[in-house]
Structures are given as structure tokens and as C-alpha cells.
Design an enzyme around this catalytic site. Sequence first.
Site, short mmCIF file in Angstrom:
data_model
loop_
_atom_site.label_atom_id
_atom_site.label_comp_id
_atom_site.label_asym_id
_atom_site.label_seq_id
_atom_site.Cartn_x
_atom_site.Cartn_y
_atom_site.Cartn_z
N ASP A 154 -13.51 9.70 5.93
CA ASP A 154 -14.48 10.80 5.95
C ASP A 154 -14.49 11.56 7.28
OD1 ASP A 154 -15.28 10.13 3.33
OD2 ASP A 154 -16.66 8.62 4.08
N ALA A 212 -6.39 11.50 7.10
CA ALA A 212 -6.01 10.09 7.00
C ALA A 212 -7.14 9.14 7.39
CB ALA A 212 -4.78 9.84 7.87
N GLY A 213 -8.22 9.68 7.92
CA GLY A 213 -9.33 8.83 8.34
C GLY A 213 -10.35 8.61 7.23
N ILE A 217 -8.78 5.51 0.44
CA ILE A 217 -8.23 6.46 1.41
C ILE A 217 -6.85 6.87 0.90
CG2 ILE A 217 -7.51 6.75 3.82
CD1 ILE A 217 -10.51 6.28 3.41
N LEU A 218 -6.59 8.16 0.89
CA LEU A 218 -5.28 8.64 0.44
C LEU A 218 -4.26 8.51 1.55
CD1 LEU A 218 -6.42 11.86 -1.45
CD2 LEU A 218 -5.56 9.73 -2.48
N ASN A 249 -12.68 16.34 -0.45
CA ASN A 249 -13.42 15.11 -0.72
C ASN A 249 -14.92 15.41 -0.64
OD1 ASN A 249 -14.03 12.42 -1.15
ND2 ASN A 249 -13.41 11.75 0.90
N THR A 250 -15.71 14.62 -1.31
CA THR A 250 -17.16 14.79 -1.23
C THR A 250 -17.80 13.46 -0.85
OG1 THR A 250 -19.15 15.49 -2.42
CG2 THR A 250 -17.44 14.44 -3.75
N HIS A 251 -18.86 13.54 -0.04
CA HIS A 251 -19.46 12.34 0.52
C HIS A 251 -20.98 12.46 0.52
CE1 HIS A 251 -19.70 8.72 2.89
NE2 HIS A 251 -20.49 9.34 3.74
N ARG A 267 0.84 -1.20 0.00
CA ARG A 267 0.00 0.00 0.00
C ARG A 267 0.88 1.26 0.00
NH1 ARG A 267 -5.86 0.92 0.22
NH2 ARG A 267 -5.98 3.14 0.52
#
Length: 202
Positions: A146, A143-144, A95-96, A108-110, A68
Amino acid sequence: MSKAGRLVVLVSGSGTNLQALLDATADPSYGAAVVAVGADREGIEGLARAERAGVPTFVERLKDHPTRAGWDAALAARIAEHKPDLVVCAGFMKILGAPTLEAFPVVNTHPALLPSFPGAHGVRDALAHGVKVTGCTVMLADAGVDTGPIIAQEAVRVFDGDDEASLHERIKTVERGLLVDTVGRMVREGWTVTGRTVRIGK
Ligand code: GAR
């Protein structure tokens, strides 16, 4: 208008949010240009949309890397080639890692009102919980899953008889407008982050 902000957009699927950004950037007063589109898989409509718009694309697949960490580094290097001012995850379902998050601001969009219903099935989880109002969230990526600071949110009503597909379509109609508006304002006006509070503008 000063130089257009450089956006690298990351996608994993149909790319309708990407399309909304491509359409918005056609107007120079928007203040941003999509300089590249990256994906974690081949053969998706999001990449086809970029190609039709004449935007360079790249694909970095997790399974092509032994670790990864190797994928994280390779993805960050591909993004860096395009010197973005802002990276936008528009339906990017990974996840980046630190190499990207430490090098660039990432939006990011959710499809839910965070912190409710994070993860890959935000719409399904909200429906299963029986909420009457859900919506969409544009946030800074961390890092989480969302968990980053929220930049903008908009509510969407859940109707009797909604299923995951109908609700997601209604959310995405709102989400595209929110993402375009938020990214445009960030690029044109800048932003600050104090604790978890994001403010657009100087
Ligand atoms: C969007 O609703 C986006 O919020 C969601 O995937 C969809 C992509 O649609 N992302 C997530 O669920 C990330 N946790 P699109 O490919 O048509 O833009």
C-alpha cells in the site's frame, strides 16, 4: 465514445467493489468494460459475481506454485491473456510481483487513509489507534504494501461504538463510489504520474 477500456479485476473475497464496477460498466458512457476477473483462491463470492455477470474468470493459487516467482509469472500471464488497459485490485489480498507491475498499470483500493494503516487490517488498526476520521484510498500499486502513489481519497468518520465490521461497512459504501469514479475517469481521461503526484486528465 472511443473503444471501452479493458479492465481485469483481481479479487480475494466478497467482491462488492467488483460488483460496483460491473454495475458501472453496464452504461456504455462509463467507458470501460470488465473483460476478466482473477482470484488467488476458489469458492469466493467475487468469482460468483463475475460468473453471474457472464465475465470470464481465472484462479491462480500461490500454493500451486513451488515458488512465489512462479506464481507471479503465472498470474501475469493469465492477466495478459485478456489484454487489459488497466488492472484493478478490488480486495485482492496479495502483493503483486514485477511481472504484473511492469506489464500493466495497476490500481489498488485500501480501507484507510494511506499512508496511515497499510496492510491487511487497515480498519482494525485505525480503530485500535483511536482515530476519529479514517477513510479509503485508491492508489497505483507498486512493489510495496500500500505504498504506491495516491490517486484519490475520501474521509469517513469513526463513530463511538463502531467495531471493525460496522466501520468497514461504512468505509466500503464510500470506497465503492470512489473506486468507480476514479477508474472511470482514468480510463476516459488518462493520467500522469510526476514523482508521487497522480493527475487524471491530459
Ligand atoms: C475493501 O475494503 C478493500 O479496500 C480491502 O478489502 C475490501 C474488499 O471488499 N482491501 C484491503 O484491505 C487491501 N489491503 P470487497 O471484496 O467487498 O470488494
